[in-house]
Design a protein around this motif. Structure first.
Motif, short mmCIF file in Angstrom:
data_model
loop_
_atom_site.label_atom_id
_atom_site.label_comp_id
_atom_site.label_asym_id
_atom_site.label_seq_id
_atom_site.Cartn_x
_atom_site.Cartn_y
_atom_site.Cartn_z
N ASP A 227 0.81 -1.22 0.00
CA ASP A 227 0.00 0.00 0.00
C ASP A 227 0.85 1.27 0.00
OD1 ASP A 227 -2.44 -1.36 -0.06
OD2 ASP A 227 -2.38 -1.67 2.10
N GLU A 228 2.15 1.10 0.06
CA GLU A 228 3.06 2.25 0.06
C GLU A 228 3.04 2.91 -1.33
OE1 GLU A 228 5.49 4.98 1.35
OE2 GLU A 228 4.74 3.40 2.68
N LYS A 229 2.80 4.23 -1.34
CA LYS A 229 2.65 4.91 -2.64
C LYS A 229 3.95 4.97 -3.44
CE LYS A 229 -1.17 7.77 -1.12
NZ LYS A 229 -0.93 7.47 0.34
N ASN A 230 5.08 5.14 -2.75
CA ASN A 230 6.33 5.28 -3.50
C ASN A 230 7.08 3.96 -3.66
OD1 ASN A 230 7.01 5.20 -0.80
ND2 ASN A 230 8.75 6.59 -1.00
N TYR A 231 6.34 2.87 -3.85
CA TYR A 231 7.01 1.56 -3.94
C TYR A 231 7.96 1.48 -5.13
CZ TYR A 231 3.48 0.27 -7.46
OH TYR A 231 2.69 0.23 -8.58
N ARG A 232 7.69 2.20 -6.19
CA ARG A 232 8.60 2.17 -7.35
C ARG A 232 9.94 2.79 -7.01
NH1 ARG A 232 3.90 3.93 -9.60
NH2 ARG A 232 2.77 2.38 -10.82
N GLU A 233 9.87 3.93 -6.31
CA GLU A 233 11.09 4.63 -5.90
C GLU A 233 11.90 3.75 -4.95
OE1 GLU A 233 10.38 8.20 -3.62
OE2 GLU A 233 12.55 8.49 -3.37
N ILE A 234 11.21 3.12 -3.99
CA ILE A 234 11.91 2.25 -3.04
C ILE A 234 12.58 1.10 -3.81
CG2 ILE A 234 11.64 0.68 -1.07
CD1 ILE A 234 9.13 2.35 -0.28
N GLY B 214 11.92 -1.85 7.05
CA GLY B 214 10.73 -1.44 6.30
C GLY B 214 10.56 0.06 6.38
N THR B 215 10.27 0.55 7.59
CA THR B 215 10.02 1.98 7.82
C THR B 215 11.18 2.85 7.34
OG1 THR B 215 8.73 1.34 9.75
CG2 THR B 215 9.33 3.66 9.58
N LEU B 216 12.38 2.46 7.69
CA LEU B 216 13.58 3.23 7.29
C LEU B 216 13.64 3.39 5.77
CD1 LEU B 216 16.58 4.25 8.11
CD2 LEU B 216 17.25 2.02 7.23
N THR B 217 13.40 2.28 5.09
CA THR B 217 13.49 2.28 3.64
C THR B 217 12.40 3.14 3.01
OG1 THR B 217 13.73 -0.08 4.15
CG2 THR B 217 14.24 0.61 1.93
N ASP C 287 -1.23 -7.88 -6.91
CA ASP C 287 -0.68 -8.52 -8.12
C ASP C 287 0.20 -7.55 -8.89
OD1 ASP C 287 -2.16 -10.82 -7.62
OD2 ASP C 287 -3.87 -10.12 -8.80
N GLU C 288 -0.37 -6.38 -9.14
CA GLU C 288 0.32 -5.38 -9.95
C GLU C 288 1.59 -4.87 -9.27
OE1 GLU C 288 -2.53 -2.30 -11.03
OE2 GLU C 288 -0.83 -0.90 -11.18
N VAL C 289 1.48 -4.57 -7.97
CA VAL C 289 2.63 -4.04 -7.23
C VAL C 289 3.76 -5.09 -7.18
CG1 VAL C 289 3.44 -3.26 -4.95
CG2 VAL C 289 1.24 -2.46 -5.83
N THR C 290 3.40 -6.34 -6.94
CA THR C 290 4.40 -7.41 -6.86
C THR C 290 5.11 -7.59 -8.20
OG1 THR C 290 3.02 -8.51 -5.20
CG2 THR C 290 4.75 -9.83 -6.21
N LYS C 291 4.30 -7.59 -9.25
CA LYS C 291 4.85 -7.77 -10.59
C LYS C 291 5.84 -6.65 -10.92
CE LYS C 291 3.29 -8.85 -15.21
NZ LYS C 291 2.46 -8.31 -16.26
N GLU C 292 5.43 -5.44 -10.62
CA GLU C 292 6.30 -4.28 -10.92
C GLU C 292 7.58 -4.30 -10.10
OE1 GLU C 292 5.15 -0.03 -11.46
OE2 GLU C 292 3.15 -0.92 -11.22
#
Ligand code: 1GP
Length: 246
Positions: free
Chosen positions: A25-32, A220-223, A55-60
């Motif tokens: 649910d983290e919005k900046n998962y791509r950046e991370i 997690g949080t740090l990242t 599904d989509e987030v995991t795939k990306e």
């Protein structure tokens, strides 16, 4: 399985591994994902509250990082066929049998259908987990930090059940992490892979945890707050790993 062998090789050769937790649910998962791809050994994906677009987030994340992507499900809906493996876990010290055994059992057939590799794991909730989301949701009978031997015997029990992994969890965003003595006794008694997470925010602390017996460190949080911090984290974890192997 393939993923578990890969991780065991890293632990054997480098003394310790580094997992980065990404909440779907983290919005900046791509950046991370972009920042961590050169530093983490694997990505774990999960959270205790709400999951959208798993599904989509995991795939990306898999596409961006090229790393092993391992599910860390907060409930039966935390699985997707886009991942490589799943931490198949029992929250052993929950007061509710749903979290000990029912949730993993209800998820088992989906995992089989998706063909996911399973890593059998005891998930142990350690003080101050009660003050965090997973402690609340998972109805954890938290293990006091002053009683390291309790975590030790749970870890031993896990090994007798055939589990190959133990996760000592202080909770995401915990005020303080699992103490060194507890990590040491859990490793010594069980001999299985020890993952430590919750409240680890500095390379110095990560170093200590590995030297005490942790095979894997999770942040997690740090990242999420500072994706660039992974570089120093990785260095400390690998340095400790090599120092431990000496
Ligand atoms: C939570 O142990 C992980 O499951 C990570 O905790 O967010 O405090 O790094 P932090």
């Amino acid at each position: 399985g393939e993923i578990e062998s890969k991780l065991n090789n890293i632990i054997e050769e480098e003394g310790a591994a580094y997992f980065v937790l990404i909440d779907p649910d983290e919005k900046n998962y791509r950046e991370i994902a972009n920042h961590v791809k050169d530093y983490a050994d694997a990505i774990i994906i999960g959270g205790s509250i709400g999951i959208i677009n798993l599904d989509e987030v995991t795939k990306e994340i898999k596409e961006i990082t090229g790393l092993p992507v391992i599910l860390f499900p907060g409930n039966v809906d935390g699985v997707t066929k886009e991942a490589d493996a799943v931490l198949f876990m029992s929250l052993m010290n929950s007061k509710n049998t749903y979290w000990n055994m029912t949730a993993p059992t209800l998820g088992a057939l989906t995992i089989k259908k998706y063909g996911l590799e399973t890593l059998p794991m005891a998930y142990l909730g350690i003080e101050p987990i009660s003050k965090t989301a997973v402690g609340f949701v998972g109805e954890v009978n938290e293990i006091p930090q002053k009683k390291p031997e309790i975590a030790g015997i749970y870890s031993l029990s896990a090994s007798y059940f055939g589990m190959r992994w133990v996760y000592l969890e202080a909770g995401s965003g915990a005020e303080y992490p699992v103490n060194n003595e507890m990590i040491g006794v859990s490793k010594k008694l069980s001999g299985i892979n020890i993952i430590v997470g919750g409240g680890i925010r500095t390379p110095e602390v990560a170093y200590e945890k590995v030297m005490s017996g942790a095979d894997v460190i999770v942040t997690g949080t740090l990242t999420e707050k500072d994706p660039k911090a992974v570089e120093e984290m990785k260095k400390a974890i690998k340095k400790a790993g090599m120092d431990k192997l000496k």
